[in-house]
Write an enzyme that holds these catalytic residues in place. Structure first.
Site, short mmCIF file in Angstrom:
data_model
loop_
_atom_site.label_atom_id
_atom_site.label_comp_id
_atom_site.label_asym_id
_atom_site.label_seq_id
_atom_site.Cartn_x
_atom_site.Cartn_y
_atom_site.Cartn_z
N ILE A 141 0.84 -1.21 0.00
CA ILE A 141 0.00 0.00 0.00
C ILE A 141 0.86 1.25 0.00
O ILE A 141 0.56 2.24 -0.65
CB ILE A 141 -0.92 0.05 1.25
N GLY A 142 1.93 1.19 0.76
CA GLY A 142 2.75 2.40 0.84
C GLY A 142 4.13 2.08 1.36
O GLY A 142 4.39 1.00 1.91
N ASP A 170 3.83 12.84 14.42
CA ASP A 170 4.04 12.95 12.98
C ASP A 170 2.71 13.27 12.29
O ASP A 170 2.35 12.63 11.31
CB ASP A 170 4.64 11.64 12.44
#
Lengths: 244, 750
Positions: free
Chosen positions: B58-59, B175
């Protein structure tokens, strides 16, 4: 496995030896470095000689004599093209040395006055007898002996590193996990033995592998003079061991 | 290799001879090197993650690679995030990883992606199994789904609630940036999920931290959202998230981050930290005027300038101490801005406050126009007073609920007429306070009227001095036994009742009733209303029994004055029915409801009362087991409330929740889920987290999902329900216990 910091390649034993060769002044550090290298890598040379069907006692003499010449620097200017990497240099020069000695039919006795490497003759012969003779070329077998020697030294260094950190027992229990993936029950058993969780055990194994990789790299680094050579030598080591 | 001639034992894994050397006896050099080679890869080796079947990647980023995966044992889709092996280099990593995983497991919030498992693969790789979230980074989402300002702020409030929820549980995200805040369009409007919560991120200035910084900056390329103290590698607390939220808010409003035009790509960590410390953030409105190409054209500079600039800049203060101390206070400021109240980020100047006041009152007055028009149109105070008094009755609670809803609803356009109305009210008050020429009795009456009007607008602070001085003046000028004094006592008593001073309210109202009794029959209607107010005190004090005789008398008096079915009598009867119901006298209550409700349907002025009556009736019907009738009453109640308050208002949400519960009880799960979700969606937009009202919608939703076997969905709903019941209904052990049992059941079946 790229070297850690390609920018600043530190001085290695082999680069010390090579640098000292061009200097007029005897260099104690270089001499010690060469001694250590000899101590580490005599066996592949001995085995190479034995495969030339040179009997054990003569093979030993041949190897010792070779080191004596090496230490007295009279061999170091030979085979210039090969001298970047210790392994290639040694096998190249050793072949010439065997040829010379065989032609003269005369074996140099050990030492020439120098203290030489400790040579466990019985053990060397034991290892040699245990070796395969599977029809591979002697040069290939030399490379394999060499690679196994590197691995052996890396393991020794890892064991010492662990002992220094007080992790001797951890190393002893986990060393088998370095080579092979283990099934759940074995992981669980080891975790129980060490009194840690399975996750912690897996992390410890990973760390140990990581450190082993670094030790392997450090060992090889001592036999080369540049980052490129290090990479090439590591590639060669892996190819040698993982062949087939 | 053909090793037939070797006398060395062979590796049972690869067949190569084992080492016979001193330090590696019994090891297989081939396997040693092979496994040393295999380890550093960060890509998935699916066999190492037993329970998870890998799908697509996905990433990929500095903090690892994420795969879609199926957790076989639970048959659920998850996002599997493989963390970099580098993390293991720090000695205390595992301890922190496990500690944070325990914290994360407690994090159940609809706006936060769940962490299902934090584990170690067979190869020692740390990984996280996370809730698989569909959706786009919130800034991308806003480009494809342009929302008006209010919609953007409401979306941002959702983010704040999620982050605050985590902060309250000791978890810092560290983050926050668009790619970690995903937005998804849904039936009830867009919703958000914050992903990637603070897990396994180095806490301090670790070696691993430095390594990560390298990889992160290589991948992400911009520390735009990072607070200066975090970029500098110092200690961070929740205020680092406040900073990131400020940047995020700015980007959600104008399409660009405040420091977006700066290039950080080449800097070292120290340079970046210095740049973040020394570069002044530009306010969002300025970014808007400079026409950043990606800026959202939907927003006008004027909408952003002022409050929103101030809120963003305060959140992004270089010094953490100058920021909002918590995300909740930042969210409060956004809510205040939405309600046209002064925000804390803006220093209170007279001009600013007046501007706010006018804007806010424009809305308030539009909903209470009946009161205001009655007042503004007239110098004839007696007429105004009569009308105001009639409006007043015991509707304070409903008026307040009504106004809160209106504040949460979309702002009306500028309307000059309404602004003039409030100007008239303010001017009138000023005149009433300083006028020395007018007859003091008239002035006292004016104050009483103004005070009552403010009271009806829920502006209790403004009402209090006016009502008090009206009472004192009237008493001084007309004596202790006059009807005027009784009126003033009653108004002040109602004010005290609503502002939780029941003892004083009882004293004032009782005195008022005593006076009215001496003026019968002239005061019949007024006495009836005073008794109704006095009963209201009893109801507020949870003494419905005490309210009953007061209301019975109130009904008799109202019918005597206005005839059966008059407004006053219907209102008192409604309260009577509710009180009887609360006492469990359902048969008596039912009879009265049946009389009151048709009467209220026939009288448009009683729409508010009608919807409340329908809701009370439905409670009664449900308790007596007539669920179908209860459902009908609630369907009507929802419809009435929509007309009265608008679709997206808390009274509608509450009624939807009650309707859902009735449907759930009848096994109509599909309808129950739809209604409950519609109610929750409305509440999420209007209410702070863990507000009492959530009980009505979360309970049917949680139990319906459980009944449908969707325990994964049910669990977080139950968690929230338990939180709500524990906070607001601790006294009602049955309700709390019911929620807790539901939660246990959902977890057991998972």
């Amino acid at each position: 496995m790229p070297p850690d910091s390609p920018a600043a390649f530190p001085e290695t034993r082999w680069s010390l030896v090579l640098r000292a060769q061009t200097s007029a002044v005897p260099d104690e550090r270089a001499r010690l470095a060469l001694d250590e290298l000899c101590a580490n890598y005599w066996y592949p040379l001995y085995a190479f000689a034995r495969r030339r069907e040179i009997p054990p006692a003569e093979a030993e003499d041949l190897t010792q004599g070779f080191f004596a010449l090496l230490v007295s620097r009279s061999l170091l200017d030979k085979a210039d093209r090969e001298r970047g990497r210790l392994r290639s240099f040694l096998i190249g020069v050793f072949k010439l040395h065997i040829a010379d000695e065989t032609r003269r039919e005369h074996r140099l006795r050990r030492g020439g006055g120098h203290a030489l490497v400790s040579f466990e003759h019985a053990q060397a012969e034991e290892w040699f007898v245990a070796e395969t003779a599977d029809g591979a070329a002697p040069e290939q077998l030399f490379d394999r002996d060499w690679a196994e020697t590197v691995v052996d030294h890396a393991m020794r260094a890892l064991e010492e590193e662990c002992a220094q950190k007080g992790k001797g027992p951890l190393f002893a229990r986990l060393r088998e996990f370095l080579s092979w993936e283990h099934a759940e029950p074995e992981v669980a058993a080891a975790a129980r033995d060490l009194g840690i969780t399975e996750g912690a055990l897996r992390v410890a194994v990973h760390r140990l592998r990581h450190n082993f990789r670094q030790q392997l790299q450090a060992q090889v680094a001592q036999t080369v003079t540049t980052p490129d050579e290090l990479q090439a030598e590591l590639d060669h080591l892996f190819r040698t061991l993982l062949r087939e | 290799m053909d090793d037939t001639m070797s006398s060395r034992p062979l590796c049972r894994h690869c067949g190569a001879p084992l080492s016979s050397r001193a330090s590696s006896t019994g090891d297989c050099p081939r396997c040693l090197v092979a496994s040393a080679l295999a380890a550093p890869s960060e890509d998935a080796a699916p066999a190492d993650f037993g329970d998870y079947a890998f799908g697509d990647e996905i990433g990929r980023g500095g903090m690892g690679v994420v795969y879609r995966a199926r957790q076989c044992s639970l048959d659920r889709e998850v996002a599997l995030k493989l963390l970099p092996f580098e993390l293991l280099e720090s000695e205390d990593f595992l301890e922190r990883f496990e500690r944070e995983a325990r914290l994360m497991a407690r994090l159940t919030h609809p706006g936060i992606a769940r962490v299902f498992e934090a584990g170690i693969s067979r190869r020692g790789q740390p990984f996280l199994a996370l809730e698989l979230v569909a959706g786009d980074p919130v800034t991308t989402f806003l480009r494809t789904h342009p929302l008006p300002l209010r919609g953007r702020l409401e979306l941002f409030l959702q983010i704040c609630e999620a982050v605050q929820h985590a902060h309250q549980r000791g978890i810092i995200h560290r983050d926050l940036k668009p790619s970690n805040v995903l937005a998804l369009a849904g039936e009830g409007g867009p919703s958000i999920k914050v992903i990637d919560f603070g897990l396994a991120r180095p806490a301090g200035d670790h070696a691993a931290d430095a390594a990560l910084w390298r990889s992160q900056s290589a991948v992400v390329g911009t520390p735009l959202y990072m607070s200066p103290e975090q970029a500098g590698g110092g200690d961070v607390d929740t205020r680092t998230d406040v900073y990131s939220l400020g940047v995020l808010l700015c980007e959600m409003l104008v399409g660009a981050a405040p420091l977006a035009d700066r290039s950080f790509s080449s800097g070292s960590r120290e340079e970046i930290a210095r740049a973040l410390r020394e570069t002044a953030a530009r306010p969002p409105s300025e970014l808007l005027t400079q026409g950043s190409p990606s800026a959202a054209p939907a927003l006008r500079v004027a909408e952003v300038r002022g409050d929103l600039d101030a809120i963003c800049l305060r959140a992004m203060s270089k010094d953490p101490a100058a920021r909002y101390a918590t995300v909740a206070t930042m969210a409060d400021d956004i809510r205040r801005h939405l309600a046209h109240e002064p925000v804390s980020a803006v220093p209170l100047t007279a001009h600013y406050r007046l501007g706010k006041y006018a804007r806010r009152h424009r809305i308030l007055l539009s909903v209470a126009s009946l009161v205001i028009l009655g007042f503004a149109g007239a110098a004839v105070f007696s007429a105004v007073q009569a009308r105001t008094a009639r409006l007043q009755r015991d509707r304070a609670e409903r008026v307040k609920a009504f106004l809160i809803d209106v504040l949460g609803a979309p702002a009306p356009g500028a309307d000059g007429r309404e602004v003039r109305v409030i100007d008239v009210l303010a001017k009138a008050r000023e005149r009433a306070e300083h006028d020395l020429r007018t007859d003091p009795i008239v002035l006292a009456e004016v104050r009483l009227t103004l005070g009552t009007t403010y009271y009806n607008l829920s502006l209790y602070d403004e009402a209090e001095p006016l009502l008090r001085s009206a009472l004192a003046e009237t008493r001084r000028l007309t004596g202790d036994r006059s009807i005027a004094t009784a009126e003033a006592l009653k108004a002040m008593g109602e004010q005290c009742n609503w502002t939780s001073r029941q003892d004083e309210a009882t004293k004032l109202l009782t005195e008022s009733i005593v006076i009215y009794r001496t003026h019968l029959p002239e005061s019949t209607a007024a006495l009836g209303r005073a008794l109704q107010s006095r009963a209201s005190v009893e109801i507020h004090s949870s003494r419905p029994l005490g309210a009953i005789p007061l209301l019975e008398e109130s009904v008799r008096l109202a019918e005597r004055a206005g005839g059966p079915g008059c407004v006053d009598s219907l209102v008192s009867m409604g309260d009577l029915a509710t009180s009887l119901d609360k006492l469990g006298r359902t048969n008596e209550a039912r009879v009265i409801f049946d009389k009151v409700i048709p009467g209220m349907r026939a009288n448009p002025a009683l729409l508010e009362n009608l919807s409340a009556m329908l809701s009370s009736l439905s409670d009664l019907l449900a308790e007596s087991g007539d669920l179908a009738a209860a459902e009908r009453a609630l369907v009507e109640s929802v419809a009435q409330r929509r007309i009265l308050y608008g679709d997206e208002t808390t009274p509608v949400a509450t009624a939807l929740g009650k309707l859902a519960w009735t449907r759930y009880q009848q096994g109509k799960y599909q309808g129950a889920e739809i209604d409950a979700r519609a109610g929750v969606t409305i509440q999420r937009k209007l209410l702070p987290p863990v507000a009492r009202e959530y009980f009505f919608t979360l309970r049917p939703l949680a139990f319906t999902l459980l009944k449908l076997g969707r325990t994964m969905e049910a669990e977080p709903v139950f968690v929230e329900l338990v939180e709500v019941t524990r906070r607001h209904m601790a006294a009602d052990a049955v309700i709390v216990k019911q929620a807790e049992q539901g939660l246990a059941e959902a977890r057991a079946e998972r």
